[in-house]
Design a protein around this motif. Structure first.
Motif, mmCIF file in Angstrom:
data_model
loop_
_atom_site.group_PDB
_atom_site.id
_atom_site.type_symbol
_atom_site.label_atom_id
_atom_site.label_comp_id
_atom_site.label_asym_id
_atom_site.label_seq_id
_atom_site.Cartn_x
_atom_site.Cartn_y
_atom_site.Cartn_z
ATOM 1 N N CYS A 52 -35.253 18.802 8.136
ATOM 2 C CA CYS A 52 -36.473 18.098 7.705
ATOM 3 C C CYS A 52 -36.123 16.827 6.951
ATOM 4 O O CYS A 52 -36.663 15.748 7.238
ATOM 5 N N HIS A 53 -35.251 16.964 5.960
ATOM 6 C CA HIS A 53 -34.869 15.828 5.119
ATOM 7 C C HIS A 53 -33.395 15.942 4.770
ATOM 8 O O HIS A 53 -32.882 17.045 4.538
ATOM 9 N N ILE A 116 -42.160 20.261 -2.337
ATOM 10 C CA ILE A 116 -42.496 18.859 -2.598
ATOM 11 C C ILE A 116 -41.603 18.299 -3.705
ATOM 12 O O ILE A 116 -41.069 17.192 -3.591
ATOM 13 N N PHE A 147 -38.829 10.123 7.957
ATOM 14 C CA PHE A 147 -39.932 10.666 7.159
ATOM 15 C C PHE A 147 -41.156 9.771 7.234
ATOM 16 O O PHE A 147 -42.264 10.231 7.529
ATOM 17 N N PRO A 198 -39.720 16.002 9.780
ATOM 18 C CA PRO A 198 -39.986 16.007 8.334
ATOM 19 C C PRO A 198 -41.125 16.914 7.897
ATOM 20 O O PRO A 198 -41.252 17.213 6.709
ATOM 21 N N ASP A 199 -41.946 17.370 8.829
ATOM 22 C CA ASP A 199 -43.081 18.224 8.472
ATOM 23 C C ASP A 199 -42.833 19.708 8.753
ATOM 24 O O ASP A 199 -43.687 20.545 8.443
ATOM 25 N N CYS A 213 -51.020 17.179 7.005
ATOM 26 C CA CYS A 213 -49.629 16.780 6.773
ATOM 27 C C CYS A 213 -49.555 15.396 6.140
ATOM 28 O O CYS A 213 -48.736 15.148 5.248
ATOM 29 N N GLU A 214 -50.415 14.502 6.598
ATOM 30 C CA GLU A 214 -50.409 13.139 6.059
ATOM 31 C C GLU A 214 -50.743 13.147 4.572
ATOM 32 O O GLU A 214 -50.170 12.373 3.795
ATOM 33 N N ASN A 217 -47.704 14.353 2.647
ATOM 34 C CA ASN A 217 -46.661 13.324 2.640
ATOM 35 C C ASN A 217 -47.037 12.141 1.754
ATOM 36 O O ASN A 217 -46.163 11.515 1.134
ATOM 37 N N ARG A 218 -48.320 11.819 1.683
ATOM 38 C CA ARG A 218 -48.752 10.766 0.753
ATOM 39 C C ARG A 218 -48.449 11.170 -0.683
ATOM 40 O O ARG A 218 -48.021 10.341 -1.499
ATOM 41 N N ILE A 220 -46.023 13.104 -1.651
ATOM 42 C CA ILE A 220 -44.579 12.967 -1.826
ATOM 43 C C ILE A 220 -44.205 11.514 -2.098
ATOM 44 O O ILE A 220 -43.453 11.211 -3.032
#
Length: 255
Positions: A52-53, A116, A147, A198-199, A213-214, A217-218, A220
């Motif tokens: 993922c990361h 997170i 990402f 990444p998700d 998901c968006e 991620n925002r 993060i």
């Protein structure tokens, strides 16, 4: 007394890291990025792990993974450590020197909020260390671009051990680094394809429910920016900078 074996369950989110014994072997030089990308992509092909990361510091590596096959984690990390150690020793013109500390840190992440927190930590490691102001400025390997773009394929050719020769100089210019990197790529063998998702970690936590998901991620990114701003305000001296990181020596003393 021996250590207890780690027990991982499939479809869980895992934070993994491992560290060098000394020096800064994973510098941001072009040739090292070529070698390391080939190793990581091949490891992904061999073992059932979802990445993922990931972020590479000069003396350690951070990763957020999803475990598909629990038996693969040790082998996945072991392959990267083993092949990178051979490459580093060949670059430095030495034989069978230990590069990495024994084992690796592997922590199961138990809830979404903690995940997170650890992703934010991963992408702010260089800023906290005073290397760069923002993650976009960091020249070493990371999955940051994947990402922010929603994921994608990383394609890289594995560089055979015998193709890696000792560096001609301790201090290579950026042009000399790029030339050596191109020479290595020309000798690369089969191409491996690694998909960065990444998700994927979000699917490990039912409590997220129908969370977008968006939106996650925002959150993060917002936390990353807040930490970057705090580090910048509290910094007593200028950051090291991307250029200095690209020309750093592998055998620089560091314990």
């Amino acid at each position: 007394m021996g250590r207890n074996r780690r027990c991982f369950v499939n479809n869980t989110c895992l934070e993994v890291s491992f560290r060098a014994e000394e020096g800064l072997p994973l510098i941001a030089a072009a040739y090292m990025r070529v070698i390391l990308k080939g190793i990581i992509a091949k490891a992904f092909e061999l073992y059932d792990i979802t990445v993922c990361h990931m972020l590479v510091m000069s003396n350690h590596v951070h990763g957020i993974l999803v475990v598909e096959d629990p038996e693969c984690v040790k082998d996945f990390v072991g392959y990267i450590k083993r092949e990178s150690a051979h490459a580093i020793n060949r670059l430095l013109g030495r034989r069978k020197r230990t590069i990495w500390c024994e084992g690796y840190a592997g922590t199961v992440i138990l809830d979404a909020e903690k995940a997170i927190e650890r992703i934010v930590y991963l992408y702010t490691n260089p800023q906290e260390a005073g290397l760069v102001e923002k993650i976009e400025d960091y020249p070493n390997l990371s999955t940051w671009e994947y990402f922010v773009s929603g994921g994608g394929e990383l394609r890289a050719r594995r560089i055979p051990r015998h193709s890696i020769s000792p560096l001609p100089s301790k201090d290579l210019s950026l042009a000399e680094q790029q030339q050596y990197a191109c020479e290595l790529e020309e000798q690369g063998e089969e191409e491996s394809v690694m998909f960065i998702d990444p998700d994927a970690w979000m699917r490990c936590f039912p409590e997220l429910g129908e969370s977008d998901c968006e939106s996650v991620n925002r959150t993060i990114v917002e936390r990353i920016r807040a930490k970057e701003l705090a580090f910048s305000r509290n910094r007593a001296k200028p950051v090291f900078g991307a250029h200095a990181l690209r020309i750093e020596r592998m055998n620089k003393p560091h314990v």
